[in-house]
Design a protein around this motif. Structure first.
Motif, PDB file in Angstrom:
ATOM      1  N   ASN A   5      24.019  18.269 -43.829  1.00  0.00           N
ATOM      2  CA  ASN A   5      24.939  18.873 -44.800  1.00  0.00           C
ATOM      3  C   ASN A   5      25.894  19.851 -44.122  1.00  0.00           C
ATOM      4  O   ASN A   5      26.071  20.994 -44.557  1.00  0.00           O
ATOM      5  CB  ASN A   5      24.166  19.586 -45.917  1.00  0.00           C
ATOM      6  N   CYS A  60      30.277   4.831 -36.895  1.00  0.00           N
ATOM      7  CA  CYS A  60      30.352   4.883 -38.349  1.00  0.00           C
ATOM      8  C   CYS A  60      31.624   5.601 -38.792  1.00  0.00           C
ATOM      9  O   CYS A  60      32.091   6.530 -38.101  1.00  0.00           O
ATOM     10  CB  CYS A  60      29.144   5.615 -38.928  1.00  0.00           C
ATOM     11  N   PRO A  61      32.198   5.216 -39.956  1.00  0.00           N
ATOM     12  CA  PRO A  61      33.401   5.887 -40.449  1.00  0.00           C
ATOM     13  C   PRO A  61      33.195   7.386 -40.654  1.00  0.00           C
ATOM     14  O   PRO A  61      34.076   8.180 -40.373  1.00  0.00           O
ATOM     15  CB  PRO A  61      33.676   5.176 -41.786  1.00  0.00           C
ATOM     16  N   GLN A  62      32.013   7.764 -41.139  1.00  0.00           N
ATOM     17  CA  GLN A  62      31.674   9.166 -41.304  1.00  0.00           C
ATOM     18  C   GLN A  62      30.477   9.500 -40.431  1.00  0.00           C
ATOM     19  O   GLN A  62      29.523   8.718 -40.342  1.00  0.00           O
ATOM     20  CB  GLN A  62      31.355   9.481 -42.762  1.00  0.00           C
ATOM     21  N   VAL A  63      30.516  10.674 -39.807  1.00  0.00           N
ATOM     22  CA  VAL A  63      29.534  11.002 -38.778  1.00  0.00           C
ATOM     23  C   VAL A  63      28.111  11.003 -39.325  1.00  0.00           C
ATOM     24  O   VAL A  63      27.171  10.578 -38.652  1.00  0.00           O
ATOM     25  CB  VAL A  63      29.870  12.359 -38.129  1.00  0.00           C
ATOM     26  N   ASP A  64      27.920  11.454 -40.573  1.00  0.00           N
ATOM     27  CA  ASP A  64      26.567  11.543 -41.096  1.00  0.00           C
ATOM     28  C   ASP A  64      25.988  10.187 -41.482  1.00  0.00           C
ATOM     29  O   ASP A  64      24.791  10.064 -41.726  1.00  0.00           O
ATOM     30  CB  ASP A  64      26.509  12.500 -42.281  1.00  0.00           C
ATOM     31  N   GLN A  65      26.829   9.148 -41.519  1.00  0.00           N
ATOM     32  CA  GLN A  65      26.332   7.820 -41.846  1.00  0.00           C
ATOM     33  C   GLN A  65      25.510   7.217 -40.709  1.00  0.00           C
ATOM     34  O   GLN A  65      24.763   6.265 -40.927  1.00  0.00           O
ATOM     35  CB  GLN A  65      27.497   6.897 -42.213  1.00  0.00           C
ATOM     36  N   CYS A  66      25.655   7.735 -39.511  1.00  0.00           N
ATOM     37  CA  CYS A  66      24.895   7.256 -38.358  1.00  0.00           C
ATOM     38  C   CYS A  66      23.738   8.177 -38.001  1.00  0.00           C
ATOM     39  O   CYS A  66      23.142   8.046 -36.928  1.00  0.00           O
ATOM     40  CB  CYS A  66      25.816   7.092 -37.146  1.00  0.00           C
ATOM     41  N   SER A  67      23.430   9.141 -38.857  1.00  0.00           N
ATOM     42  CA  SER A  67      22.284  10.012 -38.602  1.00  0.00           C
ATOM     43  C   SER A  67      21.001   9.192 -38.639  1.00  0.00           C
ATOM     44  O   SER A  67      20.870   8.267 -39.435  1.00  0.00           O
ATOM     45  CB  SER A  67      22.225  11.123 -39.653  1.00  0.00           C
ATOM     46  N   ASP A  85      26.819  18.402 -36.280  1.00  0.00           N
ATOM     47  CA  ASP A  85      27.105  17.830 -37.589  1.00  0.00           C
ATOM     48  C   ASP A  85      26.539  16.426 -37.735  1.00  0.00           C
ATOM     49  O   ASP A  85      26.824  15.733 -38.708  1.00  0.00           O
ATOM     50  CB  ASP A  85      28.616  17.804 -37.829  1.00  0.00           C
ATOM     51  N   LYS A  86      25.713  15.994 -36.758  1.00  0.00           N
ATOM     52  CA  LYS A  86      25.251  14.603 -36.723  1.00  0.00           C
ATOM     53  C   LYS A  86      23.789  14.431 -37.109  1.00  0.00           C
ATOM     54  O   LYS A  86      23.284  13.312 -37.132  1.00  0.00           O
ATOM     55  CB  LYS A  86      25.458  14.024 -35.310  1.00  0.00           C
ATOM     56  N   VAL A  90      29.168  19.972 -43.836  1.00  0.00           N
ATOM     57  CA  VAL A  90      30.335  20.427 -44.598  1.00  0.00           C
ATOM     58  C   VAL A  90      29.959  21.579 -45.521  1.00  0.00           C
ATOM     59  O   VAL A  90      30.648  22.598 -45.607  1.00  0.00           O
ATOM     60  CB  VAL A  90      30.949  19.261 -45.392  1.00  0.00           C
TER      61      VAL A  90
END
Length: 535
Positions: free
Chosen positions: A326, A108-115, A320-321, A328
């Motif tokens: 949250n 995923c472009p941002q790590v939290d999008q694949c949580s 962070d995954k 950040v």
């Protein structure tokens, strides 16, 4: 649970008069002697556990497929050991793993999008992941840990049954029956969480039974040396009770249903303390329990499990995954803000999980209601295919998650006997097994009637060890003690015990092809369907 103490009683009281048999000492009343065969007290249960382990590890990778809810836990476990938290997977991830390709995670472009949003705590998945770490993400690897804890639970049950009955024979019978239970067998060969939940609950119960003997031995020593303190013995740190708290915390960190056992076991163990203090002559024993036993018991039984539960989320806290992490925001300002923001995010996550569990109403073809579980009327088909390799026109290849009927129906009779025994003499063993059984069973009635929640027969696996303990206690009542009953009764009781164990073995062997994924003719599979509702 009533607090009347009958720990000094054996299965049968001697019929001789007081002039022939001196009354038992306080130590004998509080802590009856363990069997003298200490070596066999270990070798027998270990032998039974090895037998169960052979059954569970034999062809453990069969079927080479993703069975039932392994589609969730095998992959979540692999993500946990790889990233510390669960992650989202690409489409067709099951087929990729079965083909030996472990590149199954979305990018995923941002790590939290694949949580990944998951609804069970992580400890069971960590344990499943250990097997995948050693043997790879394949059926043998993700089932390895389940087979290990399933085998160890046989040993634990045999040892705790020996302690409760003061009989090595009955302890081995308990372990042997657990080794032969079909539901325990299937869950020990499947990467689901329930076998880990059962293991930690049984281990916690075993620790409390050991603590009971430990505390009563110290109470007897206090009485023999100096019992001038009217409140009774000071029992110190209670290491076995602490161990029980750690085990119950591990159960809670596997599945939330362990929460029902924590207060129940706390009340049970305090009732045992009250009985010991009353028997030893403490003044105002109830007040003594409140002052000397309750504070530490509450800490070991509530604070410790809570800490274990939070620690099990370490991978979530340091990553962070994780879902809703949250990261950040948590890392934006200093260590204090990190702790407070992380806890706020974690509590929000737990509230989401609670909402999921209380609102789960999705129908499933193999769901069942809890009042039907003891009768085995609707087991779960974990796996079924119709290959063409058995030499018959039609073949079946199945894993049916059902208990062994001889054990479960015999268990019902034994549980009724435990009710009668407890009502008659308030024996602590009958009360303990009844408590362990109903705490694993009755709460589901509320969720069935109030929330119409989806549930399955294998949710009953925490009840199984207590059902088997009820069986061996009932068999012990039939047999009596060798030195206090008519030899004919002893022989009859031994024959009944042997016959029951033999019937359980034959019944397990009859079920084996449809619980161990053997390819058999369809007619042979159909003959093993006890009820039409099994299909």
């Amino acid at each position: 649970m009533a607090v009347t103490d009958f720990s000094h009683q054996a299965f049968e009281q001697p019929e001789t008069g007081p002039e022939e048999t001196p009354p038992p000492s306080l130590r004998e009343r509080l802590v009856p002697s363990m069997p003298s065969d200490a070596q066999w007290g270990w070798l027998g249960p270990i032998f039974v556990a090895v037998f169960g382990a052979v059954l569970r590890f034999m062809h453990l990778g069969r079927p080479h497929d993703v069975v039932f809810d392994e589609t969730y836990y095998a992959k979540d476990a692999f993500a946990t050991i790889k990233y510390g938290v669960e992650r989202q997977f690409v489409d067709g991830a099951d087929k990729l793993l079965l083909a030996g390709n472990s590149n199954i995670f979305k990018q995923c472009p941002q790590v939290d999008q694949c949580s990944a949003y998951v609804v069970h705590p992580p400890l069971g998945k960590w344990l499943i992941g250990l097997g995948e770490l050693i043997f790879g993400p394949n059926p043998f690897g993700w089932r390895f840990a389940a087979a290990v804890v399933g085998s160890l639970s046989i040993l634990i049950l045999a040892r705790v049954a020996r302690r409760m009955t003061r009989s090595t024979l009955l302890g081995c019978v308990a372990g042997f029956l657990l080794a032969l239970d079909g539901l325990h067998f299937v869950l020990s060969r499947t990467a689901l969480l329930d076998i880990f939940l059962m293991f930690w609950l049984l281990a916690g119960f075993a620790c409390l039974v050991a603590d009971r003997d430990w505390a009563r031995s110290r109470t007897a020593t206090w009485y023999e040396n100096d019992h001038s303190d009217g409140w009774g013995a000071r029992l110190g740190s209670r290491p076995w009770r602490l161990a029980a708290g750690l085990c119950l915390g591990a159960a809670l960190a596997t599945k939330w249903t362990a929460a029902f056992y924590i207060p129940a076991f706390l009340i049970m163990s305090l009732a045992w303390d009250l009985g010991a203090r009353r028997t030893s002559g403490a003044h105002r024993p109830f007040t003594a329990v409140l002052r000397r036993d309750l504070p530490l018991a509450a800490a070991w039984s509530s604070v410790v499990p809570g800490l274990v539960y939070v620690v099990s989320f370490t991978g979530w806290f340091v990553s962070d995954k994780g879902w809703g992490r949250n990261w950040v925001s948590a890392t934006s300002a200093g260590p204090i803000h990190f702790v407070t923001d992380s806890l706020a995010s974690w509590i929000s996550y737990q509230k989401q999980v609670l909402g999921f569990h209380t609102g789960l109403e999705q129908t499933h073809p193999y769901q069942s209601w809890p009042w039907s579980w003891p009768l085995l009327t609707r087991p779960v088909a974990f796996f079924y295919q119709s290959p063409k390799t058995c030499g018959a026109p039609s073949c079946s290849w199945a894993v049916l998650g059902t208990g062994t009927p001889v054990i479960w129906y015999g268990g019902l009779i034994a549980l009724i006997a435990m009710v009668s025994w407890y009502v008659a003499v308030r024996d602590w063993r009958a009360g303990a097994v009844l408590l362990g059984y109903v705490v694993g069973w009755l709460p589901w009635f509320y969720y069935a009637l109030s929330d119409n929640r989806t549930m399955f027969l294998f949710y009953a696996i925490p009840m199984v060890p207590f059902m088997i303990l009820a069986i061996v206690l009932a068999l012990g009542l039939l047999m009596g003690q060798a030195d206090t009953v008519n030899p004919r009764r002893r022989i009859v009781g031994t024959v009944v015990t042997g016959a029951f164990v033999l019937f359980a073995l034959v019944n397990f062997g009859w079920l084996y092809p449809v619980i161990a994924a053997e390819v058999i003719p369809y007619d042979a599979w159909w003959q093993r369907m006890l009820f039409r509702s099994w299909v």
